[in-house]
Design a protein around this motif. Structure first.
Motif, PDB file in Angstrom:
ATOM      1  N   ARG A  94      36.192  41.091  43.010  1.00  0.00           N
ATOM      2  CA  ARG A  94      37.446  40.362  42.738  1.00  0.00           C
ATOM      3  C   ARG A  94      37.852  40.565  41.288  1.00  0.00           C
ATOM      4  NH1 ARG A  94      34.979  35.815  45.338  1.00  0.00           N
ATOM      5  NH2 ARG A  94      34.911  34.744  43.335  1.00  0.00           N
ATOM      6  N   TRP A  95      36.884  40.434  40.400  1.00  0.00           N
ATOM      7  CA  TRP A  95      37.211  40.538  38.977  1.00  0.00           C
ATOM      8  C   TRP A  95      37.683  41.945  38.605  1.00  0.00           C
ATOM      9  CZ3 TRP A  95      35.184  37.085  34.656  1.00  0.00           C
ATOM     10  CH2 TRP A  95      35.172  35.755  35.083  1.00  0.00           C
ATOM     11  N   VAL A 139      44.814  44.914  37.991  1.00  0.00           N
ATOM     12  CA  VAL A 139      46.201  44.433  37.934  1.00  0.00           C
ATOM     13  C   VAL A 139      46.583  44.110  36.490  1.00  0.00           C
ATOM     14  CG1 VAL A 139      47.812  42.628  38.696  1.00  0.00           C
ATOM     15  CG2 VAL A 139      46.182  43.589  40.294  1.00  0.00           C
ATOM     16  N   PHE A 140      45.653  43.519  35.761  1.00  0.00           N
ATOM     17  CA  PHE A 140      45.942  43.204  34.364  1.00  0.00           C
ATOM     18  C   PHE A 140      46.266  44.481  33.577  1.00  0.00           C
ATOM     19  CE2 PHE A 140      44.519  42.891  29.958  1.00  0.00           C
ATOM     20  CZ  PHE A 140      45.339  41.870  29.512  1.00  0.00           C
ATOM     21  N   LEU A 141      45.453  45.524  33.798  1.00  0.00           N
ATOM     22  CA  LEU A 141      45.701  46.782  33.077  1.00  0.00           C
ATOM     23  C   LEU A 141      47.021  47.417  33.495  1.00  0.00           C
ATOM     24  CD1 LEU A 141      42.112  48.300  32.912  1.00  0.00           C
ATOM     25  CD2 LEU A 141      43.475  47.427  31.014  1.00  0.00           C
ATOM     26  N   MET A 142      47.364  47.268  34.765  1.00  0.00           N
ATOM     27  CA  MET A 142      48.681  47.761  35.220  1.00  0.00           C
ATOM     28  C   MET A 142      49.796  47.038  34.463  1.00  0.00           C
ATOM     29  SD  MET A 142      48.472  50.013  37.815  1.00  0.00           S
ATOM     30  CE  MET A 142      49.796  49.867  38.981  1.00  0.00           C
ATOM     31  N   LEU A 143      49.612  45.729  34.296  1.00  0.00           N
ATOM     32  CA  LEU A 143      50.614  44.948  33.554  1.00  0.00           C
ATOM     33  C   LEU A 143      50.703  45.435  32.122  1.00  0.00           C
ATOM     34  CD1 LEU A 143      49.787  41.258  34.594  1.00  0.00           C
ATOM     35  CD2 LEU A 143      51.689  42.638  35.370  1.00  0.00           C
ATOM     36  N   LEU A 192      36.156  33.419  30.321  1.00  0.00           N
ATOM     37  CA  LEU A 192      35.406  34.676  30.394  1.00  0.00           C
ATOM     38  C   LEU A 192      36.335  35.832  30.767  1.00  0.00           C
ATOM     39  CD1 LEU A 192      32.533  35.743  30.095  1.00  0.00           C
ATOM     40  CD2 LEU A 192      32.214  35.413  32.548  1.00  0.00           C
ATOM     41  N   PHE A 193      37.167  35.597  31.774  1.00  0.00           N
ATOM     42  CA  PHE A 193      38.090  36.670  32.174  1.00  0.00           C
ATOM     43  C   PHE A 193      39.087  36.953  31.054  1.00  0.00           C
ATOM     44  CE2 PHE A 193      41.879  38.491  34.041  1.00  0.00           C
ATOM     45  CZ  PHE A 193      41.322  39.606  34.648  1.00  0.00           C
ATOM     46  N   SER A 194      39.536  35.897  30.383  1.00  0.00           N
ATOM     47  CA  SER A 194      40.482  36.098  29.263  1.00  0.00           C
ATOM     48  C   SER A 194      39.842  36.959  28.187  1.00  0.00           C
ATOM     49  CB  SER A 194      40.906  34.757  28.665  1.00  0.00           C
ATOM     50  OG  SER A 194      41.465  33.957  29.659  1.00  0.00           O
ATOM     51  N   CYS A 195      38.546  36.713  27.932  1.00  0.00           N
ATOM     52  CA  CYS A 195      37.840  37.517  26.921  1.00  0.00           C
ATOM     53  C   CYS A 195      37.769  38.982  27.353  1.00  0.00           C
ATOM     54  CB  CYS A 195      36.425  36.979  26.696  1.00  0.00           C
ATOM     55  SG  CYS A 195      36.427  35.426  25.816  1.00  0.00           S
TER      56      CYS A 195
END
Lengths: 316, 476
Positions: free
Chosen positions: B450-451, B457-461, A10-13
């Motif tokens: 959390r998500w 952080v993912f977008l920063m990456l 889900l997070f990967s999506c």
């Protein structure tokens, strides 16, 4: 484990979706080439290096050559000097990007010694081409949106933070609009000097070669099956002309001979550059409008008077 | 293959699936899979040096067994020294040969003697210092009867070459990792989720903080003459965060990856830039190496037993050897020496264990005193890092001299945008300084919060990440 994997998926999506949104909304700002591989298959192409990438504008071609018998719109499938070298890989990529039903396309091929030179890591006998690992040659899918193949294979090209400054924009028709033009003469001179340095470096490391000329001939022969091909040598400033002429003195003769044997037009517009460049090498976006219009006029004149040799056409 | 590459993105999920879905019931098969995966991981860099790794593994495995079998202390000592000398011999040839030869010639030149010796064009096998130290700790522990020799070659090989730690640590101990290799692993979703968080944070530290800082650092350190004092300070400051982001980032990814496979590796970093003195810094920086030197060099040398003089001598030796471990260059030795000089006064005044707790233990912000202590300690490390980064001692001194030459101005002439990333790093790590790692968010009960943080952080990456193809510590 099951819950963990479901949540991870889900997070990967979500992450994939966020990436897709960034690519789809800002694709033209964050990468020089990305949009070239997200657009549909095309009928007419501008091919070559950064000179045509920035200097020949498809929307101008579309306007000038509307209803003149060509299958438009025009698509700029030029790259920069690192990727743009005529050889089997470039031809294969054009084949992938072209709509196979094309009958009356227009193919403007930008030629100069650099796109036909043998580069230091080229080993033609063993099938090694320096451009092979770069786009478009490493791309299997050239019309997919969003294109994750491009992201995975060419991640180094992506510069996503550029979406904030938007200094340059790749338009959906493949034309690169450089917005970060020199604001003063010192910057302009500095950029010009840098171009001289780069091309002098090429002249020392690269060699003129027949292999790529032959490959260009094969590309022309393929394209002729789908429409009209014209070769064009774009104008640059004098110092760069000098470097090119010293590197490959008989280049024009070679291309003229090629044009004659393949029965296509060759417009040699190298000298007496009247179009504004921003670094001596690349015609800027304003000069590009005038240049593209003039080029279209030449193409039309040649089309309307096919028996007149191009050398007899008025020099622009 | 490196952690921040697409190849690892294909490699690891494949290993994960095979490991938990196809071999889970057979520990032996799991270990064989880990060994094959580890060798493949290493071979992706240079398959020729895989033979060196296998040889080193065979050597320590065999000598370990021979030591245990030996009826006499003489025989045991023979096998022990054989292993130690061959291990150090490899390290000497591949890492230090040219350094020792050229240093010897320079030494002769001091007396007017012209020396000539051939230097070798040696490629340093990636991770050699790490796996050699794994092997050394193993044979030393057997020699001192702390552990039994491992009889299962596959298990022992996995201990030496477990891919998350193979090329840049943490430097594991047989007493810690081997028992985990020899017991059945069960998948723990909480540990796995935390492992993923640690990987995410490690990637942020590497590709956002370290690699952005690196662009300024490389420019300034390569052309120090072109920049004023302010820019050189920025260069040195950014290098402090580049090396931290690079190495601690790698360690976080390594630990997180191992946790996904059911292993707990030794902690390697514990927020070192919040240290209040150099002694605390060294308890928090590259912990697995510091503790290795403590256990296998400092204590055998006498440690803190004996008089003050012998203790200081041992401290100095440890730091100089630690410097040399990092690379065959006087710059690293001087870097170690500077740290020793800052450490020694703490030993003399018995203050080296004054700060063993976490800073601002019961408060949100540090006290004024703590802030000053942290600033001074950080300042010392920044200056010392100049030697670590410079290509030779002359360049380091030149750089430091220019750092204090304010006549050419102090206004930085380099991009300061990395300060934003450093600020994010420091704030997040400060908030989690009591935790196991900088992004341990399990205490946040709302999943959506959390998500959102993961996505941030993912977008920063994605947006600010810089792709590079190496980690600094690979060269060590």
């Amino acid at each position: 484990m099951k819950k963990f994997l479901i949540r991870l998926s889900l997070f990967s999506c979500i992450a994939l979706l966020a990436t897709s949104l960034v690519l789809m909304k800002y694709g033209g700002y964050i990468d020089y080439f990305y949009l070239k591989f997200t657009t549909p298959k095309q009928h007419s192409f501008i091919l070559g290096d950064s000179r045509s990438f920035q200097g020949i504008q498809p929307r101008i071609v579309d306007a000038e050559l509307k209803d003149k018998g060509f299958e438009l719109p025009m698509f700029n499938y030029s790259f920069t000097i690192t990727q743009a070298a005529y050889g089997p890989a470039y031809t294969e990529s054009v084949k992938r990007k072209m709509d196979p039903d094309t009958k009356n396309g227009l193919f403007i091929i930008n030629v100069n010694p650099w796109v036909l030179a043998q580069r230091e890591k080229d080993d033609f006998e063993n099938g090694i081409f320096m451009e092979a690992d770069h786009p478009p040659h490493n791309m299997r899918w050239v019309n997919m949106n969003p294109n994750f193949e491009y992201v995975v294979k060419n991640f180094n090209y992506l510069h996503i933070r550029a979406l904030f400054k938007q200094n340059s924009e790749l338009h959906p028709d493949g034309w690169m609009e450089e917005r970060n033009l020199p604001k003063d003469s010192t910057t302009f001179v500095g950029w010009k000097q840098n171009q001289y340095k780069i091309y002098n470096g090429f002249a020392q490391r690269w060699k003129k070669c027949d292999y790529r000329v032959k490959a260009l001939k094969e590309m022309i022969q393929f394209l002729e099956q789908h429409g009209t091909v014209v070769l064009v040598r774009m104008p640059v400033d004098e110092k760069l002309q000098e470097i090119e002429t010293n590197f490959w003195p008989e280049f024009d003769t070679t291309i003229e001979k090629l044009a004659k044997t393949t029965n296509v037009s060759y417009f040699n517009l190298l000298k007496n550059n009247k179009y504004k460049t921003y670094d001596g090498n690349h015609i800027d976006k304003f000069g590009g409008v005038a240049f593209t219009k003039d080029l279209c006029q030449l193409i039309l004149m040649q089309k309307n008077s096919p028996n007149i040799p191009h050398s007899a056409l008025p020099k622009k | 293959m490196i952690f921040n590459s697409f190849s690892f993105l294909y490699f690891f999920p494949a290993v994960f699936i095979l490991y938990w879905f196809f071999t889970q019931k057979y520990r032996k098969a799991q270990n064989i899979l880990l060994l094959v995966a580890s060798y493949y991981f290493y071979a992706c860099w240079n398959y020729k040096f895989l033979f060196l790794l296998i040889f080193s593994t065979l050597l320590d495995y065999y000598t370990g067994l021979q030591m245990e079998k030996s009826g006499s202390i003489g025989k045991k000592r023979f096998w022990f020294w054989l292993s130690v000398l061959i291990n150090l011999g490899f390290l000497g040839v591949f890492k230090y040969y040219n350094f020792f030869v050229s240093s010897f010639i320079d030494f002769l030149a001091l007396f007017g003697i012209q020396g000539h010796a051939a230097t070798l064009n040696v490629i340093l096998p990636v991770g050699i210092s790490f796996y050699t130290f794994h092997g050394l700790s193993y044979v030393i522990d057997i020699f001192y009867n702390r552990i039994k020799a491992e009889k299962d070659f596959v298990d022992y090989s996995v201990f030496v070459s477990f891919f998350p730690l193979l090329v840049a640590g943490p430097i594991e101990r047989a007493t810690h990792l081997l028992p985990q290799i020899k017991q059945d692993r069960t998948f723990d979703p909480y540990k796995a989720a935390d492992g993923l968080r640690q990987i995410l944070w490690g990637l942020f530290m590497k590709v956002v903080v370290a690699d952005n800082c690196a662009m300024v650092v490389n420019e300034v350190f390569n052309h120090p003459n072109q920049y004023n004092a302010g820019s050189l300070w920025i260069g040195a400051l950014f290098f402090a965060f580049q090396i931290y982001g690079d190495f601690a980032g790698y360690s976080n990814i390594a630990l997180g990856t191992a946790r996904l496979l059911g292993f707990e590796l030794l902690k390697n970093f514990s927020f070192p830039y919040f240290s209040r003195d150099i002694a605390e810094f060294w308890r928090r920086w590259h912990i697995s190496l510091s503790s290795w030197f403590r256990d296998y060099l400092y204590i055998p040398l006498g440690g803190s037993k004996g008089g003050l003089y012998s203790q200081l001598r041992n401290v100095l030796i440890i730091f100089l050897v630690s410097g040399l471990w990092h690379g065959a260059n006087w710059t690293f030795i001087i870097w170690g020496g500077i740290n020793a000089l800052c450490f020694i006064p703490l030993v003399v005044f018995k203050l080296n264990r004054a700060n063993t707790d976490t800073v601002a233990q019961n408060t949100f912000l540090p006290s004024v005193k703590e802030t000053l202590q942290i600033a001074i300690t950080f300042g010392i490390t920044v200056i010392a890092w100049v030697f670590f980064r410079a290509i030779n001692v002359t360049e380091a001194i030149r750089y430091l001299t220019k750092m204090f030459d304010f006549s050419r101005g102090f206004k930085p002439e380099v991009s300061l945008s990395s300060f934003g990333f450093i600020a994010v790093l420091l704030v997040v790590e400060w908030l989690h300084r009591h935790k196991n790692h900088g992004f341990e968010l399990s205490y946040i009960s709302q999943r959506w919060v959390r998500w959102l943080l993961y996505l941030f952080v993912f977008l920063m990456l994605l947006i600010f990440g810089v792709s590079s193809d190496t980690f600094i510590y690979f060269q060590f």
